[in-house]
Scaffold this active site. Sequence first.
Site: not given
Ligand code: PMV
Length: 317
Positions: A94, A98, A100, A102-104, A145
């Site tokens: 989903p 927080g 991931g 965007s990274a996924a 991430d």
């Molecule tokens: O909010 P997310 O899931 O993209 O996690 C960011 C994690 C941070 O440590 C805040 C940033 C990073 O690039 O590591």
Amino acid sequence: MGMGSGFGKAILFNEHFVVYGIPGIASAIDLKTIATVEPHEGPGIYINDRRVGTKGYSTSKLEHQREAINRMLAAMGLAPEEHSLAITLNGDLPTFSGIGASAANCVAIARALSEEYGLELADDSINEIAYEGERAYAGTPSGIDNTAATYGGLIWFKRSRSVAQGASRSANVIERLRLKEPIEIVMGNTGVVANTKAAVAGVRERREKAPEKYDGIFKEAERLVHEARRALEAYDLRAVGRYMDANQALLREIEVSSDELELLVELARTQGALGAKLTGGGLGGCMVALTPGKALQAKVAEAMEQAGFQALRTTIG
Ligand code: PMV
């Protein structure tokens, strides 16, 4: 048509601190984003986002999304303006902040583009390209991430010093941690779409204003993560939970928690979670609770749902 996927993740220790070269621990979770890429009739990039999640997430991230795709095309040596593509996003991960998402999404799209253009890129290249995409969302991402989203599993991640200080990308430390058995967790969603770029920038500003205070907190974060690693590897889950709680206290001190996150963390602890903390950029988004065993996991997740929040039941390791 090109297709690719990327894992979601939970950061268990040291989000934010990891941006400054302090080690962090993250685990992929068994939920994925799947991207498909096809040639498109009209000009430019058409994005068909079918992921479900927090209301307003995809619209509020659309600019970041477009910039991320352009950055990734450029990193692959493809001129963004010369490509007419339809990108469809799907999968069971989903779009909570927080988790991931965007990274996924970057990893999935990088893999789909690699397949579409017959580039046959290996994971290390996909990870580097997804990092370029992540910069659109996170400003100066650590890389934790996209690393979890690319390789999966439980990882110890340390950003290389030169990269933390602004040099071009070079060897980050990525070590795979092994658990004797996966551990159940609950991820509670505050329902607030969070802006990681703003959260990271806020920490940087406050750190510059109060270097001594922040030095002390950062030292503690470094000490704690080594202890947490030992506890994880020894499968001492009570100790892991205590370190998660201690990590949350540090994250609160650098002002990336929020009232909703505190409420969910408190709720998880009173229901018996061994530890609980925010996960990811904070200021909204998700928290993670350590809830070994299906019964404890269900109890904590149900309490969150009864309080009106979404709760994901998954595992780490
Ligand atoms: O909010 P997310 O899931 O993209 O996690 C960011 C994690 C941070 O440590 C805040 C940033 C990073 O690039 O590591």
